[in-house]
Design a protein around this motif. Structure first.
Motif, PDB file in Angstrom:
ATOM      1  N   VAL A   1       0.867  -1.179   0.000  1.00  0.00           N
ATOM      2  CA  VAL A   1       0.000   0.000   0.000  1.00  0.00           C
ATOM      3  C   VAL A   1       0.906   1.233   0.000  1.00  0.00           C
ATOM      4  CG1 VAL A   1      -1.839   1.240   1.201  1.00  0.00           C
ATOM      5  CG2 VAL A   1      -1.747  -1.261   1.294  1.00  0.00           C
ATOM      6  N   LEU A   2       0.575   2.234  -0.798  1.00  0.00           N
ATOM      7  CA  LEU A   2       1.400   3.435  -0.895  1.00  0.00           C
ATOM      8  C   LEU A   2       1.500   4.130   0.467  1.00  0.00           C
ATOM      9  CD1 LEU A   2       0.096   4.898  -4.287  1.00  0.00           C
ATOM     10  CD2 LEU A   2       2.200   3.592  -3.883  1.00  0.00           C
ATOM     11  N   SER A   3       2.667   4.705   0.723  1.00  0.00           N
ATOM     12  CA  SER A   3       2.912   5.323   2.033  1.00  0.00           C
ATOM     13  C   SER A   3       1.929   6.449   2.317  1.00  0.00           C
ATOM     14  CB  SER A   3       4.345   5.857   2.091  1.00  0.00           C
ATOM     15  OG  SER A   3       5.280   4.813   2.025  1.00  0.00           O
ATOM     16  N   ASN A   4       1.639   7.283   1.313  1.00  0.00           N
ATOM     17  CA  ASN A   4       0.714   8.403   1.552  1.00  0.00           C
ATOM     18  C   ASN A   4      -0.692   7.913   1.865  1.00  0.00           C
ATOM     19  OD1 ASN A   4       0.457   7.467  -1.077  1.00  0.00           O
ATOM     20  ND2 ASN A   4      -0.314   9.420  -1.846  1.00  0.00           N
ATOM     21  N   VAL A   5      -1.094   6.743   1.271  1.00  0.00           N
ATOM     22  CA  VAL A   5      -2.402   6.161   1.581  1.00  0.00           C
ATOM     23  C   VAL A   5      -2.427   5.671   3.027  1.00  0.00           C
ATOM     24  CG1 VAL A   5      -4.027   4.316   1.014  1.00  0.00           C
ATOM     25  CG2 VAL A   5      -2.836   5.541  -0.817  1.00  0.00           C
ATOM     26  N   ILE A   6      -1.344   5.019   3.453  1.00  0.00           N
ATOM     27  CA  ILE A   6      -1.264   4.537   4.837  1.00  0.00           C
ATOM     28  C   ILE A   6      -1.359   5.709   5.809  1.00  0.00           C
ATOM     29  CG2 ILE A   6       0.169   3.345   6.529  1.00  0.00           C
ATOM     30  CD1 ILE A   6       1.427   1.799   4.213  1.00  0.00           C
ATOM     31  N   ASP A   7      -0.598   6.781   5.517  1.00  0.00           N
ATOM     32  CA  ASP A   7      -0.607   7.946   6.413  1.00  0.00           C
ATOM     33  C   ASP A   7      -2.009   8.534   6.515  1.00  0.00           C
ATOM     34  OD1 ASP A   7       2.071   7.536   6.618  1.00  0.00           O
ATOM     35  OD2 ASP A   7       2.635   9.096   5.181  1.00  0.00           O
ATOM     36  N   SER A   8      -2.683   8.687   5.377  1.00  0.00           N
ATOM     37  CA  SER A   8      -4.018   9.280   5.367  1.00  0.00           C
ATOM     38  C   SER A   8      -5.023   8.404   6.114  1.00  0.00           C
ATOM     39  CB  SER A   8      -4.467   9.493   3.919  1.00  0.00           C
ATOM     40  OG  SER A   8      -5.796   9.943   3.869  1.00  0.00           O
ATOM     41  N   GLU A   9      -5.008   7.099   5.833  1.00  0.00           N
ATOM     42  CA  GLU A   9      -5.955   6.193   6.482  1.00  0.00           C
ATOM     43  C   GLU A   9      -5.658   6.042   7.972  1.00  0.00           C
ATOM     44  OE1 GLU A   9      -8.719   4.210   5.074  1.00  0.00           O
ATOM     45  OE2 GLU A   9      -8.463   6.011   3.853  1.00  0.00           O
ATOM     46  N   PHE A  10      -4.388   6.131   8.340  1.00  0.00           N
ATOM     47  CA  PHE A  10      -4.012   6.024   9.754  1.00  0.00           C
ATOM     48  C   PHE A  10      -4.587   7.196  10.552  1.00  0.00           C
ATOM     49  CE2 PHE A  10      -0.761   6.517  13.185  1.00  0.00           C
ATOM     50  CZ  PHE A  10      -1.003   5.316  13.821  1.00  0.00           C
ATOM     51  N   LYS A  11      -4.503   8.374   9.961  1.00  0.00           N
ATOM     52  CA  LYS A  11      -5.084   9.556  10.626  1.00  0.00           C
ATOM     53  C   LYS A  11      -6.614   9.455  10.688  1.00  0.00           C
ATOM     54  CE  LYS A  11      -1.316  12.636   9.218  1.00  0.00           C
ATOM     55  NZ  LYS A  11      -0.943  13.788   8.360  1.00  0.00           N
ATOM     56  N   ALA A  12      -7.213   8.934   9.594  1.00  0.00           N
ATOM     57  CA  ALA A  12      -8.668   8.770   9.581  1.00  0.00           C
ATOM     58  C   ALA A  12      -9.107   7.773  10.642  1.00  0.00           C
ATOM     59  CB  ALA A  12      -9.130   8.313   8.202  1.00  0.00           C
ATOM     60  N   LEU A  13      -8.328   6.689  10.820  1.00  0.00           N
ATOM     61  CA  LEU A  13      -8.647   5.700  11.851  1.00  0.00           C
ATOM     62  C   LEU A  13      -8.589   6.333  13.231  1.00  0.00           C
ATOM     63  CD1 LEU A  13      -9.168   2.800  12.816  1.00  0.00           C
ATOM     64  CD2 LEU A  13      -6.692   2.386  12.672  1.00  0.00           C
ATOM     65  N   GLN A  14      -7.600   7.191  13.473  1.00  0.00           N
ATOM     66  CA  GLN A  14      -7.491   7.878  14.767  1.00  0.00           C
ATOM     67  C   GLN A  14      -8.728   8.728  15.019  1.00  0.00           C
ATOM     68  OE1 GLN A  14      -4.494  10.892  14.940  1.00  0.00           O
ATOM     69  NE2 GLN A  14      -4.462  10.986  17.188  1.00  0.00           N
ATOM     70  N   ARG A  15      -9.174   9.482  13.992  1.00  0.00           N
ATOM     71  CA  ARG A  15     -10.351  10.340  14.161  1.00  0.00           C
ATOM     72  C   ARG A  15     -11.611   9.516  14.441  1.00  0.00           C
ATOM     73  NH1 ARG A  15      -7.916  12.941   9.706  1.00  0.00           N
ATOM     74  NH2 ARG A  15      -9.410  11.959   8.281  1.00  0.00           N
ATOM     75  N   LYS A  16     -11.776   8.392  13.735  1.00  0.00           N
ATOM     76  CA  LYS A  16     -12.952   7.545  13.943  1.00  0.00           C
ATOM     77  C   LYS A  16     -12.982   6.978  15.361  1.00  0.00           C
ATOM     78  CE  LYS A  16     -13.432   6.096   9.109  1.00  0.00           C
ATOM     79  NZ  LYS A  16     -13.322   4.951   8.157  1.00  0.00           N
ATOM     80  N   LEU A  17     -11.812   6.549  15.838  1.00  0.00           N
ATOM     81  CA  LEU A  17     -11.755   5.966  17.180  1.00  0.00           C
ATOM     82  C   LEU A  17     -12.030   7.025  18.265  1.00  0.00           C
ATOM     83  CD1 LEU A  17      -8.681   3.573  16.796  1.00  0.00           C
ATOM     84  CD2 LEU A  17     -11.082   2.941  16.968  1.00  0.00           C
ATOM     85  N   ILE A  18     -11.537   8.227  18.044  1.00  0.00           N
ATOM     86  CA  ILE A  18     -11.812   9.302  19.009  1.00  0.00           C
ATOM     87  C   ILE A  18     -13.308   9.595  19.058  1.00  0.00           C
ATOM     88  CG2 ILE A  18     -11.490  11.764  19.446  1.00  0.00           C
ATOM     89  CD1 ILE A  18      -8.627  11.481  18.386  1.00  0.00           C
ATOM     90  N   GLY A  19     -13.925   9.680  17.880  1.00  0.00           N
ATOM     91  CA  GLY A  19     -15.360   9.924  17.835  1.00  0.00           C
ATOM     92  C   GLY A  19     -16.152   8.804  18.477  1.00  0.00           C
ATOM     93  N   PHE A  20     -15.684   7.573  18.335  1.00  0.00           N
ATOM     94  CA  PHE A  20     -16.391   6.440  18.919  1.00  0.00           C
ATOM     95  C   PHE A  20     -16.299   6.462  20.443  1.00  0.00           C
ATOM     96  CE2 PHE A  20     -16.146   2.028  20.485  1.00  0.00           C
ATOM     97  CZ  PHE A  20     -17.417   1.597  20.142  1.00  0.00           C
ATOM     98  N   ILE A  21     -15.117   6.736  20.987  1.00  0.00           N
ATOM     99  CA  ILE A  21     -14.917   6.700  22.435  1.00  0.00           C
ATOM    100  C   ILE A  21     -15.672   7.836  23.131  1.00  0.00           C
ATOM    101  CG2 ILE A  21     -13.156   7.075  24.220  1.00  0.00           C
ATOM    102  CD1 ILE A  21     -11.278   5.368  22.660  1.00  0.00           C
ATOM    103  N   GLU A  22     -15.839   8.949  22.436  1.00  0.00           N
ATOM    104  CA  GLU A  22     -16.538  10.092  23.042  1.00  0.00           C
ATOM    105  C   GLU A  22     -17.992   9.783  23.381  1.00  0.00           C
ATOM    106  OE1 GLU A  22     -16.002  13.276  20.322  1.00  0.00           O
ATOM    107  OE2 GLU A  22     -13.999  13.790  21.066  1.00  0.00           O
TER     108      GLU A  22
END
Length: 620
Positions: free
Chosen positions: A300-321
């Motif tokens: 998987v391209l590095s820029n895709v990993i970076d983008s999806e990794f940040k998106a995963l962080q945002r989703k998890l924060i929204g879920f825990i709230e």
């Protein structure tokens, strides 16, 4: 024949009528003894062209006037006229004056027109009969196809059963006899399929018990490590990858406050969120600790990993709230890696990322790409040049390792391993150059070069009578041009092709099943054997085994190692072997490195083995 008889009667009647008519005309000329007039009278009739002969005799049988033409049959094939010869009976009439007889006239018709009429009649009747016969033939074939359709279905079903595909005949014939045969065939196929399904379910149950986390349904730590190690050790399996580890803090307090059932549901929901990041193309996911989860993806391209990794962080924060638990938080660590690294190196890096996230606060995500991108680019360019020069100069070396029958000690197969030769003549292991070859889309060219070299060696080394196995990359399997090239190669090398096997990795097969099935169908059309390498670790292994039914499987060494240590893993391995035996698929154990492992394999009725304890690599 009736037409011929009719024409002969017509010819006879016509000749007789002509003779009678001429006898009246010739009576006057003969009574005057005027032969010139008689000849003129005969010529006026003969010149019409309908007659072959007209002869005038006197009373003593002397020929007075004779008109003759050769027999001719125009516009009629000679074989036809020879086969159906027409008789031309002469017509005769006496010439008289009163009671005095003056002579006799004989007329023989020319049968040309009769033959032509007979030929035309024959063509018309033959055409009509051919049309009728053709119509009857096609109607008969159509009826036979309808009548024999159940037999065709039975034949196809029998062939499917032979190929380990247990399908049902849905269309029951009307004929009682055929219906009974089809019902018996369906019953047999159904029972075999049910038996195999039961064995598959049993094997899946053993796998779930040994390798699956009961709460999340993901791989447990043992399965995660086995699968990751297998892919890290597989030559040419990938060029780059990433490892993400998600770790929760405060889950114990959350369970005490809300109950373990709510805690388990929270973990299940978190897993759904992580797996919903489709761009990450997660290949391995598992619970690697009580509150820790690992996710691995490849190429998987590095820029895709970076983008999806940040998106995963945002989703998890929204879920825990959504929860009122103040102590619940998470840490995310991500590490990019390349082929050739070990599991220990990866987890050392990801532990560092997690610790860094933990020290930076709550719900922090740290993404480490510890490799120097400039150095990777420089190294990648150098590897590409080296591989391309090896391809153009055919600098490849082949090594073999035999697969033995563990009890009879005879060779069942030779597996081929390729080495690149650099400009200094040094051998470079596949584990070093294949990742870069994958990155630069050169695997298809490498597979072509290796297969061509193997076939050339097989043709020159007549003593190598055992089967020869060659590994094929996922890039080549997906390439239509490679499949066309391989088909042409196998046609031109039928003798070597009949002793070849192509091995596909279980991981590579799962990437593109339609291409995999098309590739396997091509191989089987030329009588080439098909094997699965590093088999048995993926959750869908048994479904793949039943769907494709290869000629043999090579068990991943991690399965055998786990079976030596765990009774549950041993039950799973035994169920895989039992299912393979039921499908008539040979089972080969890899990495047989000691007498203990060999004896254990023999005791478990694994007939074939491969490893350095049995034989090292040898130059081909």
């Amino acid at each position: 024949m009736a037409t011929r008889d009719f024409l002969q009667q017509q010819l006879s009647s016509h000749a007789q009528d002509t003779a009678g008519s001429l006898s009246h005309d010739l009576a006057t000329s003969l009574s005057r003894n005027d032969l010139v007039l008689a000849e003129v009278q005969l010529s006026s009739v003969f010149d019409r062209g309908y007659y072959q002969k007209i002869i005038l005799f006197d009373v003593y049988g002397k020929k007075l006037v004779s008109k003759e033409l050769p027999l001719k049959v125009d516009n009629v094939p000679l074989p036809f006229s020879s086969l159906l010869q027409l008789q031309t009976p002469p017509g005769e009439a006496f010439i008289s004056e009163g009671w005095r007889q003056l002579g006799k006239i004989v007329v023989i018709n020319q049968p040309t027109f009769a033959y032509q009429f007979l030929w035309d009649s024959f063509k018309q009747q033959a055409g009509l009969m051919l049309l009728m016969y053709s119509l009857v033939f096609f109607l008969t074939m159509w009826l036979l196809k309808i009548i024999l359709r159940p037999l065709s279905l039975i034949e196809h079903t029998a062939l499917d059963i032979q190929n380990k595909r247990f399908n049902q005949i849905l269309e029951l014939p009307n004929s009682r006899e055929f219906r009974r045969v089809v019902s018996a065939m369906n019953s047999m196929s159904s029972k075999i399929s049910e038996m195999l399904s039961a064995e598959t379910s049993k094997a899946e149950a053993f796998r779930a018990e040994a390798y699956t986390d009961k709460v999340t349904g993901l791989d447990n730590r043992k399965a995660f490590d086995l699968r990751l190690n297998a892919l890290l050790q597989e030559d040419g399996g990938f060029s780059s990858g990433y490892l993400i580890v998600l770790e929760f803090d405060g889950l114990k307090e959350f369970n005490h406050e809300h109950g373990y059932q709510e805690g388990d549901q929270l973990l299940a929901d978190v897993i759904k969120i992580a797996l919903s990041c489709s761009e990450l193309q997660i290949g391995i996911s598992g619970r690697i600790g009580g509150t820790a989860f690992g996710f691995v993806g490849f190429d998987v391209l590095s820029n895709v990993i970076d983008s999806e990794f940040k998106a995963l962080q945002r989703k998890l924060i929204g879920f825990i709230e959504h929860f009122s638990a103040k102590n619940l938080s998470f840490n995310l660590g991500c590490v990019h890696f390349s082929a050739g690294q070990t599991r220990g190196e990866l987890f050392a890096k990801v532990d560092l990322a997690l610790e860094t996230a933990r020290q930076n606060g709550r719900n922090v995500a740290i993404n480490f790409n510890l490799a120097d991108e400039n150095k990777i680019a420089e190294g990648s360019s150098g590897w590409r040049a080296l591989i391309q020069s090896a391809l153009s100069e055919k600098r490849w070396a082949l090594f073999t390792q035999p697969v033995f029958n563990l009890t009879a000690q005879d060779v069942f197969q030779h597996e081929i391993f390729s080495r690149l030769i650099d400009q200094q003549g040094n051998f470079i292991s596949a584990a070093l150059f294949l990742p870069m070859a994958m990155r630069h889309q050169l695997m298809t060219d490498i597979d072509k070069a290796v297969i061509s070299l193997v076939i050339d060696q097989m043709n020159s080394l007549g003593y190598m009578e055992a089967n020869v196995a060659v590994n094929v990359s996922a890039q080549s399997i997906e390439s239509e041009s490679f499949r066309e090239w391989l088909g042409e190669k196998l046609v031109s090398s039928q003798d070597a092709g009949s002793r070849l096997s192509f091995e596909l990795s279980e991981f590579g097969c799962g990437k593109n099943m339609p291409s995999t099935m098309s590739f396997i169908a091509l191989l089987r059309s030329y009588g080439v054997l098909v094997g699965f390498d590093h088999f048995g670790l993926a959750p869908g292994s048994l479904d793949l085994l039943r769907k494709v039914v290869p000629d043999y499987i090579k068990l991943d060494s991690g399965l055998v190692d786990a079976a030596l240590e765990s009774e549950q893993a041993q039950l799973h391995l035994r169920s895989v072997i039992l299912l393979a035996n039921a499908l008539d698929v040979k089972v080969i154990a890899q990495n047989v490195e000691s007498a203990k492992i060999k004896d254990w394999l023999i005791n478990e009725r694994i007939i074939f083995g491969q490893g350095y304890f049995l034989s090292p690599l040898a130059r081909m």
